[in-house]
Scaffold this motif. Structure first.
Motif, PDB file in Angstrom:
ATOM      1  N   ALA A  50       0.814  -1.221   0.000  1.00 45.60           N
ATOM      2  CA  ALA A  50       0.000   0.000   0.000  1.00 45.60           C
ATOM      3  C   ALA A  50       0.851   1.276   0.000  1.00 45.60           C
ATOM      4  CB  ALA A  50      -0.928   0.003   1.214  1.00 45.60           C
ATOM      5  N   HIS A  51       2.063   1.208   0.547  1.00 41.74           N
ATOM      6  CA  HIS A  51       2.907   2.402   0.636  1.00 41.74           C
ATOM      7  C   HIS A  51       3.899   2.473  -0.527  1.00 41.74           C
ATOM      8  CE1 HIS A  51       1.371   3.478   4.554  1.00 41.74           C
ATOM      9  NE2 HIS A  51       1.515   2.218   4.931  1.00 41.74           N
ATOM     10  N   ALA A  52       3.921   3.632  -1.171  1.00 43.62           N
ATOM     11  CA  ALA A  52       4.805   3.839  -2.321  1.00 43.62           C
ATOM     12  C   ALA A  52       6.275   3.636  -1.957  1.00 43.62           C
ATOM     13  CB  ALA A  52       4.597   5.224  -2.914  1.00 43.62           C
ATOM     14  N   ALA A  53       6.672   3.995  -0.743  1.00 43.30           N
ATOM     15  CA  ALA A  53       8.075   3.840  -0.349  1.00 43.30           C
ATOM     16  C   ALA A  53       8.504   2.371  -0.391  1.00 43.30           C
ATOM     17  CB  ALA A  53       8.299   4.411   1.048  1.00 43.30           C
ATOM     18  N   VAL A  54       7.607   1.485   0.001  1.00 48.01           N
ATOM     19  CA  VAL A  54       7.918   0.054  -0.019  1.00 48.01           C
ATOM     20  C   VAL A  54       7.969  -0.442  -1.457  1.00 48.01           C
ATOM     21  CG1 VAL A  54       7.140  -2.241   0.713  1.00 48.01           C
ATOM     22  CG2 VAL A  54       6.894  -0.286   2.263  1.00 48.01           C
ATOM     23  N   ARG A  55       7.020  -0.020  -2.272  1.00 51.30           N
ATOM     24  CA  ARG A  55       7.031  -0.415  -3.694  1.00 51.30           C
ATOM     25  C   ARG A  55       8.287   0.126  -4.378  1.00 51.30           C
ATOM     26  NH1 ARG A  55       1.875   1.734  -3.149  1.00 51.30           N
ATOM     27  NH2 ARG A  55       2.278   3.339  -4.699  1.00 51.30           N
ATOM     28  N   ALA A  58      11.966   4.982 -10.104  1.00 46.63           N
ATOM     29  CA  ALA A  58      12.873   3.966  -9.556  1.00 46.63           C
ATOM     30  C   ALA A  58      13.004   2.799 -10.522  1.00 46.63           C
ATOM     31  CB  ALA A  58      12.370   3.488  -8.194  1.00 46.63           C
ATOM     32  N   VAL A  59      11.904   2.408 -11.151  1.00 46.28           N
ATOM     33  CA  VAL A  59      11.954   1.353 -12.174  1.00 46.28           C
ATOM     34  C   VAL A  59      12.829   1.820 -13.326  1.00 46.28           C
ATOM     35  CG1 VAL A  59      10.611   0.028 -13.866  1.00 46.28           C
ATOM     36  CG2 VAL A  59       9.699   0.390 -11.567  1.00 46.28           C
ATOM     37  N   ALA A  60      12.650   3.073 -13.738  1.00 49.56           N
ATOM     38  CA  ALA A  60      13.409   3.616 -14.871  1.00 49.56           C
ATOM     39  C   ALA A  60      14.907   3.679 -14.580  1.00 49.56           C
ATOM     40  CB  ALA A  60      12.881   5.001 -15.237  1.00 49.56           C
ATOM     41  N   ARG A  61      15.280   3.894 -13.325  1.00 49.65           N
ATOM     42  CA  ARG A  61      16.704   3.953 -12.960  1.00 49.65           C
ATOM     43  C   ARG A  61      17.324   2.570 -12.808  1.00 49.65           C
ATOM     44  NH1 ARG A  61      14.895   8.395 -10.111  1.00 49.65           N
ATOM     45  NH2 ARG A  61      14.362   7.183  -8.266  1.00 49.65           N
ATOM     46  N   ASN A  62      16.523   1.563 -12.569  1.00 50.90           N
ATOM     47  CA  ASN A  62      17.033   0.218 -12.291  1.00 50.90           C
ATOM     48  C   ASN A  62      17.603  -0.402 -13.568  1.00 50.90           C
ATOM     49  OD1 ASN A  62      17.393  -2.527 -11.678  1.00 50.90           O
ATOM     50  ND2 ASN A  62      15.678  -2.517 -10.244  1.00 50.90           N
ATOM     51  N   GLU A  63      18.878  -0.726 -13.560  1.00 49.01           N
ATOM     52  CA  GLU A  63      19.520  -1.283 -14.758  1.00 49.01           C
ATOM     53  C   GLU A  63      19.095  -2.716 -15.051  1.00 49.01           C
ATOM     54  OE1 GLU A  63      23.678  -0.477 -15.242  1.00 49.01           O
ATOM     55  OE2 GLU A  63      23.461   1.536 -14.406  1.00 49.01           O
ATOM     56  N   ALA A  64      18.300  -3.316 -14.161  1.00 49.72           N
ATOM     57  CA  ALA A  64      17.747  -4.643 -14.432  1.00 49.72           C
ATOM     58  C   ALA A  64      16.431  -4.554 -15.201  1.00 49.72           C
ATOM     59  CB  ALA A  64      17.525  -5.401 -13.123  1.00 49.72           C
ATOM     60  N   ALA A 122      11.335  -1.579  -6.613  1.00 46.33           N
ATOM     61  CA  ALA A 122      11.662  -1.042  -7.933  1.00 46.33           C
ATOM     62  C   ALA A 122      13.139  -0.675  -8.051  1.00 46.33           C
ATOM     63  CB  ALA A 122      10.789   0.178  -8.232  1.00 46.33           C
ATOM     64  N   ARG A 123      13.758  -0.242  -6.961  1.00 45.16           N
ATOM     65  CA  ARG A 123      15.180   0.146  -6.974  1.00 45.16           C
ATOM     66  C   ARG A 123      16.126  -1.033  -6.874  1.00 45.16           C
ATOM     67  NH1 ARG A 123      13.031   4.277  -4.108  1.00 45.16           N
ATOM     68  NH2 ARG A 123      13.195   3.228  -2.112  1.00 45.16           N
ATOM     69  N   ASP A 124      15.675  -2.130  -6.328  1.00 48.17           N
ATOM     70  CA  ASP A 124      16.536  -3.279  -6.042  1.00 48.17           C
ATOM     71  C   ASP A 124      16.993  -3.954  -7.338  1.00 48.17           C
ATOM     72  OD1 ASP A 124      17.751  -5.620  -5.191  1.00 48.17           O
ATOM     73  OD2 ASP A 124      16.172  -6.123  -3.758  1.00 48.17           O
ATOM     74  N   SER A 183      18.339  -6.670  -7.751  1.00 49.72           N
ATOM     75  CA  SER A 183      18.112  -8.113  -7.771  1.00 49.72           C
ATOM     76  C   SER A 183      16.647  -8.483  -7.989  1.00 49.72           C
ATOM     77  CB  SER A 183      18.628  -8.756  -6.476  1.00 49.72           C
ATOM     78  OG  SER A 183      17.854  -8.333  -5.378  1.00 49.72           O
ATOM     79  N   THR A 184      15.778  -7.477  -8.138  1.00 47.45           N
ATOM     80  CA  THR A 184      14.373  -7.759  -8.431  1.00 47.45           C
ATOM     81  C   THR A 184      14.279  -8.358  -9.824  1.00 47.45           C
ATOM     82  OG1 THR A 184      13.585  -5.970  -7.011  1.00 47.45           O
ATOM     83  CG2 THR A 184      12.077  -6.733  -8.722  1.00 47.45           C
ATOM     84  N   PRO A 185      13.619  -9.508  -9.953  1.00 50.70           N
ATOM     85  CA  PRO A 185      13.478 -10.113 -11.287  1.00 50.70           C
ATOM     86  C   PRO A 185      12.753  -9.164 -12.251  1.00 50.70           C
ATOM     87  CG  PRO A 185      12.761 -11.640  -9.572  1.00 50.70           C
ATOM     88  CD  PRO A 185      12.989 -10.314  -8.911  1.00 50.70           C
ATOM     89  N   SER A 186      13.163  -9.191 -13.496  1.00 50.78           N
ATOM     90  CA  SER A 186      12.613  -8.251 -14.483  1.00 50.78           C
ATOM     91  C   SER A 186      11.096  -8.350 -14.602  1.00 50.78           C
ATOM     92  CB  SER A 186      13.274  -8.456 -15.842  1.00 50.78           C
ATOM     93  OG  SER A 186      13.036  -9.758 -16.321  1.00 50.78           O
ATOM     94  N   TYR A 187      10.544  -9.551 -14.436  1.00 43.14           N
ATOM     95  CA  TYR A 187       9.086  -9.663 -14.572  1.00 43.14           C
ATOM     96  C   TYR A 187       8.360  -8.924 -13.440  1.00 43.14           C
ATOM     97  CZ  TYR A 187       8.764 -13.241 -10.910  1.00 43.14           C
ATOM     98  OH  TYR A 187       8.804 -13.906  -9.721  1.00 43.14           O
ATOM     99  N   LEU A 188       9.016  -8.734 -12.290  1.00 41.51           N
ATOM    100  CA  LEU A 188       8.396  -7.989 -11.198  1.00 41.51           C
ATOM    101  C   LEU A 188       8.528  -6.479 -11.386  1.00 41.51           C
ATOM    102  CD1 LEU A 188       9.190  -9.926  -7.891  1.00 41.51           C
ATOM    103  CD2 LEU A 188       6.996  -9.656  -9.030  1.00 41.51           C
ATOM    104  N   LEU A 189       9.353  -6.044 -12.324  1.00 45.34           N
ATOM    105  CA  LEU A 189       9.508  -4.614 -12.578  1.00 45.34           C
ATOM    106  C   LEU A 189       8.456  -4.082 -13.542  1.00 45.34           C
ATOM    107  CD1 LEU A 189      13.394  -4.477 -12.784  1.00 45.34           C
ATOM    108  CD2 LEU A 189      11.938  -3.539 -10.961  1.00 45.34           C
ATOM    109  N   LYS A 190       7.714  -4.962 -14.179  1.00 47.15           N
ATOM    110  CA  LYS A 190       6.695  -4.517 -15.130  1.00 47.15           C
ATOM    111  C   LYS A 190       5.528  -3.820 -14.425  1.00 47.15           C
ATOM    112  CE  LYS A 190       7.869  -8.025 -18.490  1.00 47.15           C
ATOM    113  NZ  LYS A 190       7.445  -9.243 -19.164  1.00 47.15           N
ATOM    114  N   ARG A 191       5.059  -4.396 -13.325  1.00 49.71           N
ATOM    115  CA  ARG A 191       3.918  -3.810 -12.617  1.00 49.71           C
ATOM    116  C   ARG A 191       4.232  -2.422 -12.062  1.00 49.71           C
ATOM    117  NH1 ARG A 191      -0.399  -6.590  -8.713  1.00 49.71           N
ATOM    118  NH2 ARG A 191      -1.386  -4.680  -8.001  1.00 49.71           N
ATOM    119  N   PRO A 192       5.339  -2.243 -11.316  1.00 51.66           N
ATOM    120  CA  PRO A 192       5.600  -0.900 -10.792  1.00 51.66           C
ATOM    121  C   PRO A 192       5.898   0.138 -11.878  1.00 51.66           C
ATOM    122  CG  PRO A 192       7.348  -2.412 -10.119  1.00 51.66           C
ATOM    123  CD  PRO A 192       6.297  -3.218 -10.804  1.00 51.66           C
TER     124      PRO A 192
END
Length: 120
Positions: free
Chosen positions: A22-27, A55-61, A31-33, A35-44
């Motif tokens: 629910a909190h954007a800071a947690v999401r 944060a998704v846009a900055r993540n090189e993964a 998005a910044r991590d 090691s987050t799998p690429s398929y999990l970066l699609k939703r955020p």
């Protein structure tokens, strides 16, 4: 009645839950991590909070197609982050450089990232 698993949730299950928190800071943490799998970066990448999308846009993964989609974002912080990500394909940057509605700091990010390769 279904059996309840006694095993603890996996790291991936926990990360998936945080990506929908629910909190954007947690999401944003997910998005910044890197090691987050690429398929999990699609939703955020479609999160209502622009800081999460940035944060998704900055993540090189983040996969190239997701980054290309973020180049269409209305928030300039997302645009700049996507432009600066080295995994963002250069082809859409050239098209973006021809837009007349971009703020100066977004155009500067384009110049810095691609120079003459993006048509500026």
């Amino acid at each position: 009645m279904a059996a309840i698993s006694s095993s603890p949730p996996s790291e991936e299950d926990l990360r998936r839950g945080r990506a929908c928190h629910a909190h954007a800071a947690v999401r944003g943490e997910v998005a910044r991590d890197a090691s987050t799998p690429s398929y999990l970066l699609k939703r955020p990448a479609y999160d209502p909070d622009s800081s999460v999308r940035a944060a998704v846009a900055r993540n090189e993964a983040t996969p190239g197609p997701v980054l290309e989609g973020l180049l269409q974002d209305s928030a300039s912080n997302v645009l700049v982050a996507a432009i600066r990500n080295p995994r963002t394909p250069k082809s859409p940057l050239g098209h973006m450089a021809r837009r007349t509605d971009l703020p100066p700091h977004v155009l500067e990010a384009l110049r810095t990232r691609g120079g003459s390769n993006v048509g500026i």
